[in-house]
Design a protein around this motif. Structure first.
Motif, PDB file in Angstrom:
ATOM      1  N   TYR A 163     -58.530   6.685  24.350  1.00 45.67           N
ATOM      2  CA  TYR A 163     -58.027   6.153  25.605  1.00 45.67           C
ATOM      3  C   TYR A 163     -56.877   7.007  26.138  1.00 45.67           C
ATOM      4  O   TYR A 163     -56.199   7.714  25.384  1.00 45.67           O
ATOM      5  CB  TYR A 163     -57.570   4.704  25.439  1.00 45.67           C
ATOM      6  N   TYR A 217     -62.096   0.802  39.608  1.00 47.59           N
ATOM      7  CA  TYR A 217     -61.180  -0.249  39.149  1.00 47.59           C
ATOM      8  C   TYR A 217     -61.959  -1.487  38.724  1.00 47.59           C
ATOM      9  O   TYR A 217     -61.694  -2.078  37.666  1.00 47.59           O
ATOM     10  CB  TYR A 217     -60.201  -0.594  40.267  1.00 47.59           C
ATOM     11  N   GLN A 219     -65.109  -1.576  37.798  1.00 51.17           N
ATOM     12  CA  GLN A 219     -65.937  -1.272  36.627  1.00 51.17           C
ATOM     13  C   GLN A 219     -65.125  -1.323  35.339  1.00 51.17           C
ATOM     14  O   GLN A 219     -65.643  -1.698  34.286  1.00 51.17           O
ATOM     15  CB  GLN A 219     -66.579   0.118  36.775  1.00 51.17           C
ATOM     16  N   SER A 220     -63.870  -0.920  35.405  1.00 47.79           N
ATOM     17  CA  SER A 220     -63.056  -0.839  34.183  1.00 47.79           C
ATOM     18  C   SER A 220     -62.067  -1.995  34.060  1.00 47.79           C
ATOM     19  O   SER A 220     -61.223  -1.976  33.177  1.00 47.79           O
ATOM     20  CB  SER A 220     -62.273   0.484  34.182  1.00 47.79           C
ATOM     21  N   PRO A 222     -60.195  -4.982  32.799  1.00 42.06           N
ATOM     22  CA  PRO A 222     -60.249  -5.308  31.363  1.00 42.06           C
ATOM     23  C   PRO A 222     -60.694  -6.719  31.027  1.00 42.06           C
ATOM     24  O   PRO A 222     -61.182  -6.961  29.928  1.00 42.06           O
ATOM     25  CB  PRO A 222     -58.803  -5.071  30.907  1.00 42.06           C
ATOM     26  N   ARG A 232     -67.490  -7.491  40.092  1.00 41.48           N
ATOM     27  CA  ARG A 232     -68.114  -6.214  39.721  1.00 41.48           C
ATOM     28  C   ARG A 232     -69.567  -6.160  40.199  1.00 41.48           C
ATOM     29  O   ARG A 232     -70.034  -5.131  40.697  1.00 41.48           O
ATOM     30  CB  ARG A 232     -68.039  -6.033  38.206  1.00 41.48           C
ATOM     31  N   GLY A 250     -66.963   8.870  35.839  1.00 41.92           N
ATOM     32  CA  GLY A 250     -66.808   7.432  35.735  1.00 41.92           C
ATOM     33  C   GLY A 250     -67.824   6.628  36.503  1.00 41.92           C
ATOM     34  O   GLY A 250     -68.042   5.456  36.202  1.00 41.92           O
TER      35      GLY A 250
END
Length: 727
Positions: A163, A217, A219-220, A222, A232, A250
């Motif tokens: 990460y 944003y 898609q990722s 948390p 999403r 990405g």
């Protein structure tokens, strides 16, 4: 003579075989060929036999996969940029004689020291060897381990995510060029890691480039509640046709996107309540009206784009929407109720219900445009945009919306008022930027020649921070509206060449011919930017017909990888405590934590909310050398009881668990609460130290998910996991 290549084991699928239907022969025997994956382990074989309605049987056996020489790397589940670790490798000798084994390590994305070793492994025994390493690049790291001993050999390959640094920062500027060029002043940041990040330059002939960061944003994001997954899905459904042509880091390809969408749709369907609605986190708990409408919206958008959505799920959702007024709790005020009814009509209209337009006309007459929130007016306007019988209602809504716009010479935005803004955020996840997105989509549908439309689009884009908006709601609705805007108003057929210069050096060049969603990406590494002859300006230009869109972004990480605590609405702290022996965990004089490998650790988080907060998320990243211990799993064991789990809150002081939902993931622990009274809250979980090394631990973070500017974080920690002393 050249040695034969070593067979590399890379398939570690825990499921070796699944055969749902095997028929027996005349003797009652059945066979199923098995291809054993690369794992050298014991496989459990289970078989269930059925014949007719009354005969059945079950049996078990085992298959053990082994070989004379076996090598097993045991890397952590993840790493963070800047971590120093020891890669444990177990070498096993299953023969009856000692072996002298040659070991070799090869890695990408990591730096590994002492890549060659020679060890002696006694007969029928194993030896653990440690290879020191460092995580030097974010992304996916790959490690290959090879072992040879005479004619015997073995090799294994592992992958793990690395990460970005906890302190990574990024910002970007966007713009358009119709003719000529623009010069952007540039200064490289000081005291940064030269091996991470750099200057990102992107060109496109479509303004969809403006949406990439917001899309990524979502898609990722948390957290994985029903609303977050639905947002999403909305982004994927709205932008699928253009995103499948993107070639940028990405953004998934079409096959990956299709798989991701189906997984999200299945997860949403599994969370649906019997009444047809959805709770934020779990099936079986009270449905939230706004979340339920939003999830139904996402599923309908996905169905319209050809994705497989369970018909029974949509049918139950549609029934919930038609009965929405009865589903809204009595505590909701009239303004909240009207927005929910309007949103439900918007979704029903998208589902093809003709009755939605008839009811929308009745609601406009009953409520009047001035008597409803702006986003309710926007949802009703979208429903009535193509209804020939609704001209009067459409014009009344347009007058009201136009009169409520706040305009400048270049941009416009809207401010939507509810009786109590915090309550609207709690019940409706409301924000002014979401209202901008709702109204922009409605204006394009009902009055595509309005002069207000380009101003609202520019105003919406101007409110981004680091290329995106603040919350999942804002990003989802902005993407829906701007995707429609770009598809409607981009007319000129592109035919131009785009160029970028760093100082007087050409850094990038791309040609665009015809309508395309292709995008060029150039990364100038940070090591170039911080060199002695770094440029002082970036020049972007084009030659030819059409509009060029550009993005110039800078991504970097400070060299010390340290963040100080911050309080912008929450105070959070983290400590590590020993569970089994007081000496297992020590706080060193420099503030770092030392933990014995193999020890159990209690992670204690303290969060202080000075005032009432809504939709709170508390997230604690783990160091890569620790693994969370889920108490729900058999074999985890129990920890000594806490002294008292009561929380010090100003109300509901009798609650023993302040959170409504929690997750334990590989890399972090999470806890959530919809309405959090002012007070002091404690959250604890167990972890085990598994990998020796020195690890960077990102700060604990608390935020209001739909107002993330209200947040707090702790400081960056360092955790040192030391090997167990020899016995």
């Amino acid at each position: 003579m050249r040695a034969a290549p070593i067979t590399l084991r890379a398939d570690f699928n825990p499921l070796a075989l699944w055969e749902p239907g095997v028929r027996t022969d005349a003797n009652g025997r059945a066979q199923a060929p098995v291809r054993i994956p690369g794992s050298l382990t014991r496989y459990r074989v289970m078989a269930v036999a059925v014949s007719g309605a009354r005969h059945f049987g079950v049996g078990e056996a085992a298959i053990t996969a082994r070989q004379g020489l076996m090598v097993r790397p045991s890397p952590p589940r993840f790493l963070r940029f800047g971590d120093r670790f020891e890669l444990p490798v177990v070498v096993q000798n299953s023969t009856g004689a000692p072996m002298q084994v040659e070991l070799a390590v090869r890695a990408t994305g990591l730096e590994v020291d002492n890549v060659g070793r020679r060890v002696t492994v006694p007969a029928g025994d194993r030896v653990e060897v440690h290879f020191p390493g460092r995580a030097t690049r974010a992304g996916t790291a790959r490690v290959q381990i090879a072992a040879t001993a005479g004619a015997r050999s073995d090799a294994a390959q592992m992958e793990l995510p690395v990460y970005t640094p906890a302190t990574a920062e990024a910002f970007a500027t966007y713009g358009v060029i119709d003719t000529g060029a623009v010069r952007l002043p540039f200064a490289a940041p000081g005291n940064v890691l030269p091996g991470f990040g750099g200057l990102e330059i992107g060109f496109s002939s479509t303004a969809v480039i403006e949406l990439t960061d917001a899309y990524l944003y979502l898609q990722s994001y948390p957290f994985e509640g029903a609303e977050h997954i639905a947002s999403r899905v909305l982004a994927n459904a709205a932008l699928r046709d253009v995103l499948t042509a993107f070639r940028t880091a990405g953004v998934p390809d079409s096959a990956t996107l299709a798989g991701s969408m189906q997984r999200d749709i299945q997860r949403i369907a599994a969370l649906q309540n019997p009444d047809g609605g959805w709770n934020f986190w779990r099936r079986g708990e009270e449905s939230w009206p706004y979340v339920s409408i939003h999830v139904a919206h996402a599923l309908e958008r996905a169905r319209a784009k050809g994705y497989a959505v369970p018909q029974e799920t949509l049918a139950r959702a549609s029934s919930y929407l038609r009965d929405i007024e009865r589903r809204i709790p009595a505590l909701y005020g009239p303004q909240y109720r009207r927005s929910l009814v309007a949103y439900a009509l918007y979704v029903r209209d998208r589902m093809g219900e003709a009755a939605a337009s008839v009811e929308a006309r009745r609601r406009v007459a009953e409520w009047t445009p001035a008597g409803m929130p702006l986003e309710a007016a926007g949802w009703l306007l979208s429903v009535l945009a193509d209804d020939p019988a609704a001209q009067a209602e459409r014009q009344a809504l347009l007058r009201h919306i136009n009169n409520r716009a706040t305009e400048t010479a270049a941009a416009a935005h809207f401010v939507s008022r509810y009786e109590e803004s915090k309550q609207a955020e709690l019940l409706l996840l409301h924000s002014d930027r979401r209202t901008d997105g709702v109204l922009l989509e409605a204006l394009i549908a009902a009055d595509p020649r309005s002069d207000l439309i380009p101003k609202v689009a520019r105003g919406l884009l101007a409110h981004r921070v680091r290329g995106r908006w603040a919350s999942t709601q804002e990003n989802a609705w902005a993407l829906l509206a701007l995707d429609r805007y770009f598809a409607t108003y981009e007319r000129t057929v592109p035919d131009f060449v785009a160029r970028a210069w760093l100082g007087d050096r050409l850094a990038a060049q791309s040609a665009f011919q015809g309508r395309t969603t292709e995008r060029s990406e150039t990364l100038v590494p940070m090591r170039v930017l911080v060199s002695g002859d770094a440029p002082r300006e970036v020049t972007l230009g084009k030659e030819g017909a059409g509009r060029m869109y550009y993005r110039a972004g800078l991504r970097y990480a400070p060299a010390d990888l340290t963040l100080n605590p911050a309080d912008y609405g929450f105070r959070v702290e983290r400590v590590y405590e020993a569970v089994d022996s007081a000496g297992d965990v020590r706080r060193l004089p420099d503030g770092s934590w030392q933990i014995r490998a193999g020890a159990r650790v209690r992670v204690r988080l303290t969060m202080i909310a000075p005032a009432q907060r809504v939709h709170v998320a508390l997230a604690d990243p783990l160091p890569a050398g620790l693994e969370p211990m889920n108490p729900e799993l058999q074999g985890t064991g129990s920890a000594p009881p806490e002294p008292s789990p009561l929380e010090q809150t100003s109300e509901q002081w009798w609650r023993r668990s302040w959170f409504e939902h929690q997750n334990l993931r590989d890399e972090r622990a999470e806890a959530f609460r919809s309405l959090l009274p002012a007070g002091v809250y404690t959250y604890t979980y167990l972890a085990r130290a598994t990998t020796p090394g020195e690890f960077v631990v990102a700060p604990t973070h608390a935020e209001e998910m739909y107002s993330p500017e209200t947040f707090g974080r702790g400081g960056t920690d360092r955790v040192i996991v030391v090997p167990e002393p020899p016995r």
